[in-house]
Write a protein that holds these residues in place. Structure first.
Motif, PDB file in Angstrom:
ATOM      1  N   ALA A  90       0.836  -1.204   0.000  1.00 22.71           N
ATOM      2  CA  ALA A  90       0.000   0.000   0.000  1.00 22.71           C
ATOM      3  C   ALA A  90       0.873   1.256   0.000  1.00 22.71           C
ATOM      4  O   ALA A  90       0.587   2.233  -0.710  1.00 22.71           O
ATOM      5  N   LEU A  91       1.938   1.251   0.791  1.00 26.80           N
ATOM      6  CA  LEU A  91       2.869   2.382   0.797  1.00 26.80           C
ATOM      7  C   LEU A  91       3.528   2.554  -0.564  1.00 26.80           C
ATOM      8  O   LEU A  91       3.701   3.682  -1.052  1.00 26.80           O
ATOM      9  N   PHE A  92       3.887   1.454  -1.198  1.00 22.77           N
ATOM     10  CA  PHE A  92       4.483   1.506  -2.536  1.00 22.77           C
ATOM     11  C   PHE A  92       3.509   2.133  -3.530  1.00 22.77           C
ATOM     12  O   PHE A  92       3.901   2.932  -4.400  1.00 22.77           O
ATOM     13  N   ALA A  93       2.230   1.784  -3.406  1.00 30.93           N
ATOM     14  CA  ALA A  93       1.230   2.356  -4.306  1.00 30.93           C
ATOM     15  C   ALA A  93       1.111   3.863  -4.118  1.00 30.93           C
ATOM     16  O   ALA A  93       1.020   4.625  -5.084  1.00 30.93           O
ATOM     17  N   LEU A  94       1.118   4.319  -2.877  1.00 33.97           N
ATOM     18  CA  LEU A  94       0.998   5.755  -2.618  1.00 33.97           C
ATOM     19  C   LEU A  94       2.194   6.527  -3.177  1.00 33.97           C
ATOM     20  O   LEU A  94       2.046   7.660  -3.648  1.00 33.97           O
ATOM     21  N   LEU A  95       3.361   5.912  -3.148  1.00 35.00           N
ATOM     22  CA  LEU A  95       4.575   6.611  -3.571  1.00 35.00           C
ATOM     23  C   LEU A  95       4.820   6.547  -5.081  1.00 35.00           C
ATOM     24  O   LEU A  95       5.319   7.517  -5.671  1.00 35.00           O
ATOM     25  N   PHE A  96       4.450   5.433  -5.696  1.00 35.61           N
ATOM     26  CA  PHE A  96       4.904   5.210  -7.072  1.00 35.61           C
ATOM     27  C   PHE A  96       3.792   4.974  -8.081  1.00 35.61           C
ATOM     28  O   PHE A  96       4.046   5.070  -9.283  1.00 35.61           O
ATOM     29  N   ALA A  97       2.585   4.643  -7.651  1.00 36.61           N
ATOM     30  CA  ALA A  97       1.498   4.380  -8.600  1.00 36.61           C
ATOM     31  C   ALA A  97       0.837   5.693  -9.012  1.00 36.61           C
ATOM     32  O   ALA A  97      -0.335   5.942  -8.712  1.00 36.61           O
ATOM     33  N   ARG A  98       1.603   6.523  -9.695  1.00 33.64           N
ATOM     34  CA  ARG A  98       1.096   7.861 -10.030  1.00 33.64           C
ATOM     35  C   ARG A  98      -0.017   7.835 -11.066  1.00 33.64           C
ATOM     36  O   ARG A  98      -0.738   8.807 -11.221  1.00 33.64           O
ATOM     37  N   GLY A  99      -0.142   6.754 -11.765  1.00 32.75           N
ATOM     38  CA  GLY A  99      -1.229   6.649 -12.734  1.00 32.75           C
ATOM     39  C   GLY A  99      -2.531   6.177 -12.122  1.00 32.75           C
ATOM     40  O   GLY A  99      -3.496   5.937 -12.844  1.00 32.75           O
ATOM     41  N   ARG A 100      -2.584   6.058 -10.810  1.00 34.59           N
ATOM     42  CA  ARG A 100      -3.795   5.600 -10.107  1.00 34.59           C
ATOM     43  C   ARG A 100      -4.287   6.698  -9.168  1.00 34.59           C
ATOM     44  O   ARG A 100      -3.985   6.695  -7.982  1.00 34.59           O
TER      45      ARG A 100
END
Length: 288
Positions: free
Chosen positions: A127-137
């Motif tokens: 979840a932390l990875f998504a907040l930091l790197f999933a900029r297309g979401r």
């Protein structure tokens, strides 16, 4: 939070193509909400009627409703589920007396199964990875907002939020055990973890589908192993016959020929029966 995002965001409308205008999209959301209310009506309407006849008809006092509000120290259990002990292990103190398996935060009233919402370390990292790197979401921010709001509602009086909601939000004073709001945080973080896994496999595996499947499988096994180590023995097990055969108490309450059925009355205001059974079994993971 998520519903407001769906109504205001242009992305769902763009994904739907030209078939839906913004007005039609909002109408669709309203119809979905109406359908949800209709499906839940068989549960909601009897509950409302019961509230009018029960002890909560006038609402609960603020002190009683907020008694179990989550102390901020319990947020550590998102990383250390047994930080304050285990309710499934009722141990004896060195002096021979009984010692509670779940000690909790001193001065607070909390139950382990209400306060602890451990879901594993791997989902938190994803979840932390998504907040930091999933900029297309862009959906990740409403989900993060839902998680933060849920935790804030669980903390209740410790943020002074419970008193405000107790006075201003209709129906809020009918409920207690606010730590259960953590459930929505678990759902939101789980969805964020899925986004994080998708972004991680895209970055690491590229177009190699086999490698992406292996990476996803490894992370899944890590999560299952984590939960197994920490939570697998929370609930005890018993022989199948203990569940399929009626206990001796059934024969004691069976109506006899020519006599009316017995009347049963449960009166245990201090929960002595429950506590005695808990003490005899040594925690809920053992058999009485």
């Amino acid at each position: 939070v998520c519903g407001l995002y769906l109504v205001l965001s242009r992305q769902p409308q763009q994904q739907a193509g030209q078939r839906f205008s913004r007005g039609r999209f909002v109408l669709a959301m309203l119809l979905a909400a109406a359908l949800a209310v209709g499906l839940s009506a068989p549960q909601l309407l009897p509950s409302l009627e019961l509230h009018r006849q029960g002890p909560r008809q006038g609402g609960l006092s603020l002190a009683y409703a907020s008694e179990f509000d989550l102390h901020p120290a319990y947020l550590r259990t998102w990383l250390e589920p047994h930080r304050y002990g285990r309710a499934d292990r009722f141990q004896q103190s060195p002096g021979g007396g009984a010692a509670a398996g779940f000690a909790g935060v001193e001065g607070e009233t909390n139950l382990q199964w209400e306060a602890v919402a451990y879901m594993g370390l791997t989902p938190l990292l994803l979840a932390l990875f998504a907040l930091l790197f999933a900029r297309g979401r862009p959906q990740r921010w409403p989900l993060m907002g839902l998680a933060v709001l849920s935790i804030a509602l669980a903390l209740g009086r410790h943020l002074q939020l419970g008193a405000i909601l107790h006075e201003l939000v209709p129906g809020y004073r009918l409920f207690r055990f606010h730590p259960r709001f953590q459930l929505y945080a678990v759902v939101a973080i789980g969805l964020l973890a899925g986004m994080g896994l998708d972004e991680l496999t895209r970055r690491v595996a590229g177009g190699r589908q086999k490698f992406a499947s292996v990476l996803g499988g490894v992370l899944l096994l890590l999560t299952v192993g984590d939960l197994y180590v920490h939570l697998a023995d929370h609930n005890g097990s018993a022989e199948v016959t203990r569940w399929t055969q009626p206990p001796d108490s059934v024969a004691a309450v069976q109506p006899k020929a020519g006599q009316p059925p017995p009347r049963l009355l449960s009166f245990d205001p201090e929960q002595r029966v429950f506590l005695r059974g808990y003490l005899r079994s040594g925690g809920w993971s053992h058999s009485v």
